[in-house]
Scaffold this active site. Structure first.
Site, mmCIF file in Angstrom:
data_model
loop_
_atom_site.group_PDB
_atom_site.id
_atom_site.type_symbol
_atom_site.label_atom_id
_atom_site.label_comp_id
_atom_site.label_asym_id
_atom_site.label_seq_id
_atom_site.Cartn_x
_atom_site.Cartn_y
_atom_site.Cartn_z
ATOM 1 N N ASN A 97 0.839 -1.239 0.081
ATOM 2 C CA ASN A 97 -0.209 -0.101 0.101
ATOM 3 C C ASN A 97 0.804 1.277 0.014
ATOM 4 O O ASN A 97 2.247 1.271 0.453
ATOM 5 C CB ASN A 97 -1.030 -0.068 1.062
ATOM 6 C CG ASN A 97 -1.893 1.253 1.312
ATOM 7 O OD1 ASN A 97 -2.348 1.518 0.257
ATOM 8 N ND2 ASN A 97 -2.004 1.778 2.370
ATOM 9 N N HIS A 112 0.780 5.303 1.377
ATOM 10 C CA HIS A 112 -0.154 6.023 2.460
ATOM 11 C C HIS A 112 0.610 7.508 2.496
ATOM 12 O O HIS A 112 1.667 7.462 2.443
ATOM 13 C CB HIS A 112 0.074 5.355 3.692
ATOM 14 C CG HIS A 112 -0.930 6.206 4.851
ATOM 15 N ND1 HIS A 112 -2.307 6.278 4.876
ATOM 16 C CD2 HIS A 112 -0.695 7.153 5.526
ATOM 17 C CE1 HIS A 112 -2.763 7.092 5.564
ATOM 18 N NE2 HIS A 112 -1.510 7.598 6.233
ATOM 19 N N SER A 171 4.540 7.147 2.702
ATOM 20 C CA SER A 171 5.080 5.950 2.944
ATOM 21 C C SER A 171 4.662 4.672 2.085
ATOM 22 O O SER A 171 3.455 4.641 1.739
ATOM 23 C CB SER A 171 4.885 5.352 4.635
ATOM 24 O OG SER A 171 5.299 6.397 5.145
ATOM 25 N N ASP A 178 -2.944 0.735 8.186
ATOM 26 C CA ASP A 178 -1.587 1.549 7.730
ATOM 27 C C ASP A 178 -0.618 1.016 8.938
ATOM 28 O O ASP A 178 0.329 1.971 9.269
ATOM 29 C CB ASP A 178 -1.813 2.937 7.561
ATOM 30 C CG ASP A 178 -2.715 3.217 6.539
ATOM 31 O OD1 ASP A 178 -2.779 2.863 5.781
ATOM 32 O OD2 ASP A 178 -3.618 4.144 6.834
HETATM 33 C C1 GRF Z 1 -2.914 8.538 -2.592
HETATM 34 O O1 GRF Z 1 -2.993 9.851 -1.912
HETATM 35 C C2 GRF Z 1 -2.783 7.426 -1.759
HETATM 36 O O2 GRF Z 1 -1.442 7.916 -0.829
HETATM 37 C C3 GRF Z 1 -3.968 7.210 -0.755
HETATM 38 O O3 GRF Z 1 -5.028 7.583 -1.743
HETATM 39 C C4 GRF Z 1 -4.746 8.358 -2.659
HETATM 40 C C5 GRF Z 1 -5.021 7.838 -3.861
HETATM 41 O O4 GRF Z 1 -4.889 8.606 -5.019
HETATM 42 N N1 GRF Z 1 -3.725 6.005 -0.149
HETATM 43 P P1 GRF Z 1 -5.344 8.054 -6.512
HETATM 44 O O5 GRF Z 1 -6.520 7.750 -6.457
HETATM 45 O O6 GRF Z 1 -4.087 7.300 -7.045
HETATM 46 O O7 GRF Z 1 -5.244 9.723 -7.493
#
Ligand code: GRF
Length: 173
Positions: free
Chosen positions: A94, A96, A123, A132
């Site tokens: 993932n 984050h 991260s 997370d």
């Molecule tokens: C990103 O900021 C990611 O870190 C978080 O969700 C957001 C997704 O953005 N988990 P996108 O849909 O890829 O534009």
């Protein structure tokens, strides 16, 4: 070549960047749990198969049908059960938008910004059954400028995500 599934629920900018990065893997599938998500339009445009599924049993079947090795979460707004995570131990990754372990969960950039953080980050981590909480693989930092608005900071964080995620995935592969 490893077979990847990307999971996303919303916009999908990270999905698109990963697909376009030509990583050393086969991106077989987008799994989405929101039938109105913009990421579905991106999948159609890019010619990537997609499934809109919510139920974990169904997701497991889809992953088996596509012989998926690695699950990459990119804005996927759902927490997996421990049994799902155990089946894919260290095979779910993932991204984050915070410097974990700080600001786990939703609205991480906004919370960090409102707390007056001068450094905010991204991260990339393995997924366990917490929110997370899994082992961090890589992190990157952006500086919050004196006059930066929340939107400025969000833009910087997303740019860093788009740079980091394909690069780290390539290393993992
Ligand atoms: C990103 O900021 C990611 O870190 C978080 O969700 C957001 C997704 O953005 N988990 P996108 O849909 O890829 O534009």
């Amino acid at each position: 070549m490893k077979r990847l599934a990307i999971f996303a629920s919303g916009n999908g900018s990270n999905f698109e960047v990963i697909v376009n990065a030509n990583l050393n893997c086969e991106i077989c599938l987008l799994v989405c749990n929101n039938r109105n998500a913009y990421v579905l339009k991106r999948a159609k445009k890019l010619g990537i198969d997609y499934k809109v599924v919510e139920d974990e049993e169904e997701i497991l079947k889809v992953l088996a049908n596509y012989s998926i090795d690695l699950v990459v979460l990119a804005g996927y707004m759902k927490i997996f059960s421990p049994s799902f995570v155990n089946k894919f131990e260290r095979r779910i990754i993932n991204i984050h938008p915070s410097l974990l372990p700080n600001y786990r969960g939703l609205n991480a950039i906004e919370r960090a910004f409102n707390s007056g953080e001068k450094e905010i980050g991204v991260s990339i981590h393995y997924v366990d059954s917490g929110v997370d909480t899994g082992e961090v693989i890589a992190s990157g930092v952006i500086q919050v400028g004196e006059n930066d608005s929340l939107e400025d900071v969000e833009k910087k964080v997303h740019e860093l995500e788009h740079f980091m995620y394909p690069k780290i995935l390539e290393e993992i592969l």
